[in-house]
Design an enzyme around this catalytic site. Sequence first.
Site, PDB file in Angstrom:
ATOM      1  CG  ASP A 167      -1.915   1.136   1.224  1.00 15.97           C
ATOM      2  OD1 ASP A 167      -2.081   1.771   0.178  1.00 15.97           O
ATOM      3  OD2 ASP A 167      -2.503   1.411   2.289  1.00 15.97           O
ATOM      4  CD1 TRP A 168       4.395   0.525   0.180  1.00 13.73           C
ATOM      5  CD2 TRP A 168       6.231   1.304  -0.829  1.00 13.73           C
ATOM      6  NE1 TRP A 168       5.478  -0.007   0.835  1.00 13.73           N
ATOM      7  CE2 TRP A 168       6.624   0.448   0.230  1.00 13.73           C
ATOM      8  CE3 TRP A 168       7.221   1.890  -1.616  1.00 13.73           C
ATOM      9  CZ2 TRP A 168       7.953   0.186   0.531  1.00 13.73           C
ATOM     10  CZ3 TRP A 168       8.551   1.632  -1.329  1.00 13.73           C
ATOM     11  CH2 TRP A 168       8.915   0.792  -0.254  1.00 13.73           C
ATOM     12  CD  GLU A 169      -2.777   4.950   0.073  1.00 13.87           C
ATOM     13  OE1 GLU A 169      -3.229   6.121   0.023  1.00 13.87           O
ATOM     14  OE2 GLU A 169      -3.235   4.076   0.854  1.00 13.87           O
ATOM     15  CG  LEU A 170       2.166   9.420  -0.827  1.00 14.93           C
ATOM     16  CD1 LEU A 170       2.650  10.041   0.469  1.00 14.93           C
ATOM     17  CD2 LEU A 170       1.316  10.425  -1.600  1.00 14.93           C
ATOM     18  CE1 TYR A 211       0.739   3.368  -6.442  1.00 15.51           C
ATOM     19  CE2 TYR A 211       0.264   5.610  -7.124  1.00 15.51           C
ATOM     20  CZ  TYR A 211       0.868   4.729  -6.251  1.00 15.51           C
ATOM     21  OH  TYR A 211       1.596   5.206  -5.192  1.00 15.51           O
TER      22      TYR A 211
END
Length: 371
Positions: A167-170, A211
């Site tokens: 969950d690497w959102e940046l 993504y």
Amino acid sequence: MKKISLSKFNKIFAVELCLILFASVLFADSKTKTYPKVTEKTITEEGVMYPDYSHPYKWNSDMKGNPVLFDELWGYVMVSRLNDYIYESPLTDVALFAAEINSYGELVNVPSRSLISSKFKGRVHLVTICESTSLSHFCLDPHFKCRDKIVKGLLDASKDFDGLQVDWELVPARDDENFYEFLKELKKGLGKKPLTVCVPARTKTLKKDVYSYQKIGKIADRIMIMAYDEHWTKGPAGSIASYDWCVKIADYAKTVWPEKKYIMGLPFYGRTWCSDSVQQAWAFNGMNRQAHENNVVKIEREKGVPHYEYKKEVTVTGWYEDAYSNYERAKMYKAKKYNTIAFWRMGQEDVAVWEWIGNKTSGTKQLGVEE
């Protein structure tokens, strides 16, 4: 001092007492109403009362239809909020949140699988996060020699879990290939254990997208679509995940991969917005203007430093989720052949949701009611 006779005093007292009694009756409804505590679900004229909740769920008592059941029902559990998780919830999978990356590119705060009690019989997945754009670049670019160490640490930590979720959102757009290589290394090391990757909600293919559903789907076993945060606190007020927006997300995802590839995320939380916010830094002219515009008549000083106060009315707008809204969304996903959904996060829910959404093996749950 003027004297008042006893008889006159009694008359005044009697009048004042009548006024007090009248006011208490007149304003009785303005007082905060208290509701009795219940030990099991109770139907009242005002709605449904649930154990440990102080107000009735007015809307849920009118819900109609059949419960919707999924093959898999995922729920996120935060390590810092373990007590919020109700084990009776009908989950098949728990995503334990989260193993973090610190400022030095080191894997830290890796949770133990044992934090989830053995009374949960489903699968438990380790979630990893990295909450900085620059740190994500630092960890993914092989030039800095951090990636191999992080991959090894995550693979070692995953040995006690049933799967790993990234969950690497940046992640910066220019690190897309580095990110995909990172995922490939993790999947290779995990072997048969599932790798899931969290991605933002998309309603169309972007020209440049770190993504990318297409590219990530070639690596990961499952893609978790975070179909929430359509509206943010700092933007205009609106639904966390409006129904029509979620329909577009579901329709687009199917054009990239079959429905079984996805986990559709649903929100349990809400947000509030104010019509005006005055918490910020100001130049002298700004402070002076605020004082004049809000009719400040008194400026005080403390050892020479000026300060003032004024009152201002604001309008608060709140959008949130309950059992009904998530039930409608879940029915839509089910109708579109999605068989796995996930909730962010456990402990934030309207507990009535578990009567309407469940899994195919154990069905739904009526929390607080002995079955």
